[in-house]
Enzyme design. Structure first.
Site, PDB file in Angstrom:
ATOM      1  N   ASN A   8      40.922  52.988  85.744  1.00  0.00           N
ATOM      2  CA  ASN A   8      41.992  53.876  86.213  1.00  0.00           C
ATOM      3  C   ASN A   8      43.310  53.365  85.628  1.00  0.00           C
ATOM      4  O   ASN A   8      43.821  52.332  86.066  1.00  0.00           O
ATOM      5  CB  ASN A   8      42.017  53.831  87.751  1.00  0.00           C
ATOM      6  N   TRP A   9      43.826  54.087  84.642  1.00  0.00           N
ATOM      7  CA  TRP A   9      45.056  53.625  83.969  1.00  0.00           C
ATOM      8  C   TRP A   9      46.306  53.921  84.802  1.00  0.00           C
ATOM      9  O   TRP A   9      47.379  53.470  84.474  1.00  0.00           O
ATOM     10  CB  TRP A   9      45.190  54.303  82.614  1.00  0.00           C
ATOM     11  N   LYS A  10      46.170  54.744  85.834  1.00  0.00           N
ATOM     12  CA  LYS A  10      47.320  55.160  86.663  1.00  0.00           C
ATOM     13  C   LYS A  10      48.437  55.723  85.764  1.00  0.00           C
ATOM     14  O   LYS A  10      48.144  56.349  84.759  1.00  0.00           O
ATOM     15  CB  LYS A  10      47.799  53.989  87.515  1.00  0.00           C
ATOM     16  N   HIS A  93      42.291  58.766  95.696  1.00  0.00           N
ATOM     17  CA  HIS A  93      42.722  57.369  95.512  1.00  0.00           C
ATOM     18  C   HIS A  93      43.771  57.046  96.575  1.00  0.00           C
ATOM     19  O   HIS A  93      44.564  57.909  96.952  1.00  0.00           O
ATOM     20  CB  HIS A  93      43.292  57.191  94.102  1.00  0.00           C
ATOM     21  N   GLU A  95      46.482  55.614  96.434  1.00  0.00           N
ATOM     22  CA  GLU A  95      47.870  55.900  96.019  1.00  0.00           C
ATOM     23  C   GLU A  95      48.189  57.390  96.155  1.00  0.00           C
ATOM     24  O   GLU A  95      49.323  57.760  96.456  1.00  0.00           O
ATOM     25  CB  GLU A  95      48.096  55.381  94.581  1.00  0.00           C
ATOM     26  N   GLU A 164      37.353  51.191  97.956  1.00  0.00           N
ATOM     27  CA  GLU A 164      38.523  50.442  97.516  1.00  0.00           C
ATOM     28  C   GLU A 164      39.369  50.049  98.734  1.00  0.00           C
ATOM     29  O   GLU A 164      40.178  50.857  99.210  1.00  0.00           O
ATOM     30  CB  GLU A 164      39.381  51.289  96.580  1.00  0.00           C
ATOM     31  N   GLY A 170      45.421  45.935  93.361  1.00  0.00           N
ATOM     32  CA  GLY A 170      46.581  45.383  92.661  1.00  0.00           C
ATOM     33  C   GLY A 170      47.151  44.114  93.279  1.00  0.00           C
ATOM     34  O   GLY A 170      48.257  43.700  92.936  1.00  0.00           O
ATOM     35  N   SER A 209      41.114  44.765  92.535  1.00  0.00           N
ATOM     36  CA  SER A 209      41.279  43.448  91.892  1.00  0.00           C
ATOM     37  C   SER A 209      40.012  42.939  91.214  1.00  0.00           C
ATOM     38  O   SER A 209      39.745  41.735  91.209  1.00  0.00           O
ATOM     39  CB  SER A 209      41.816  42.427  92.897  1.00  0.00           C
ATOM     40  N   GLY A 230      41.580  48.891  87.999  1.00  0.00           N
ATOM     41  CA  GLY A 230      42.950  49.315  87.700  1.00  0.00           C
ATOM     42  C   GLY A 230      43.575  48.431  86.634  1.00  0.00           C
ATOM     43  O   GLY A 230      43.392  48.646  85.445  1.00  0.00           O
ATOM     44  N   GLY A 231      44.297  47.397  87.071  1.00  0.00           N
ATOM     45  CA  GLY A 231      45.057  46.544  86.138  1.00  0.00           C
ATOM     46  C   GLY A 231      44.245  46.043  84.950  1.00  0.00           C
ATOM     47  O   GLY A 231      44.710  46.101  83.800  1.00  0.00           O
TER      48      GLY A 231
END
Ligand code: PEP
Length: 256
Positions: A8-10, A93, A95, A164, A170, A209, A230-231
């Site tokens: 997920n590049w957000k 998600h 977010e 998640e 993150g 993470s 993610g990251g």
């Protein structure tokens, strides 16, 4: 069950760096025994889908509207994602749930819209830290699942679920391996009671993470069907290392 490693590049990535990342990734994950997916921002979808055509890396969106088209400024429909080359879409998600107030009912409507457009949804669920401290995580995650997945998907659900924990996204923190295994077993039980037999085949990804140093241990846990990353998905070598960890889990399972 073949695992899915989804990135997920957000809200990250422009044409030049997105194309460079994907170029590296394409080679690094070729021939692995797992499915690999990137979910870049919508602005890059079409270009990266074209670049990845014929490769092992699939492409997905990060959200879609409930409607096919219409007066919804700034929104993108599932059919438009499909048209741009997406095969998957992340829905619900944390977010989106926090930043845009998305309810389970809204996620359910989006899930229906995605499936109708031929996309495979990745439906995200997870508790906050306060909910875990209060011991409410099973009730929260079970409620999100039942609210977000249409029950008539008992005929078959082409998508996956991603667990998640909000407090792990993150932050560099992850639940213990025992807690991940317990929650995935709880999600499986809930899927089967909600969707019947169809609930047995749904892959349950872990997200929060995940990085090269913890991927092997997390992916080897019972009922972990892959990872939502993610990251670490923004660094080709790190994302590829997570996919390689999944490949190693598959090879170990085959060897018995
Ligand atoms: C995510 O946002 O879906 C996620 C899992 O992020 P990270 O891997 O950075 O925790």
């Amino acid at each position: 069950m073949r695992q899915l490693i989804a990135g997920n590049w957000k809200m990250n990535g422009r044409l030049a760096d997105g194309a460079a990342l994907v170029g590296k990734l394409q080679q690094a994950v070729s021939g692995l025994e797992c499915d690999v997916l990137i979910c870049p921002p919508a602005t890059l979808l079409h270009t990266l889908a074209a670049q990845l055509a014929g490769s092992a890396v699939q492409v997905g969106g990060q959200d879609c509207h409930t409607k096919v088209s219409g007066a919804h400024t700034g929104d993108i429909s599932a059919a438009m994602l499909r048209d741009a080359g997406a095969a998957w879409v992340i829905l619900g998600h944390s977010e989106r749930r926090t930043d845009h107030g998305e309810s389970d009912a809204m996620v359910q409507a989006k899930t229906r819209a995605a499936v109708a457009a031929g996309l495979s949804p990745i439906v995200c669920v997870g508790e906050t830290e306060a909910e875990r401290v209060a011991g409410a995580q099973d009730a929260v995650v079970g409620g999100q699942l039942i609210g977000s997945l249409p029950q008539d998907f008992a005929q078959g659900y082409a998508g996956v679920v991603a667990y998640e924990p909000v407090w792990a996204i993150g932050t560099g923190r992850t639940p213990s391996e025992a807690d991940v295994a317990q929650m995935h077993a709880h999600i499986r039980k809930t899927l089967v009671s909600h969707l019947g037999e169809a609930g047995r085949g749904v892959r349950i990804l872990y997200g929060g993470s995940v990085k090269p140093s913890n991927a092997a241990a997390l992916l080897a846990l019972p009922d972990v069907g892959g990872a939502l990353v993610g990251g670490a998905a923004l660094v080709a070598d790190d994302f590829a290392a997570i996919a390689h960890a999944s490949h190693a889990v598959a090879a170990a399972a085959r060897a018995g």
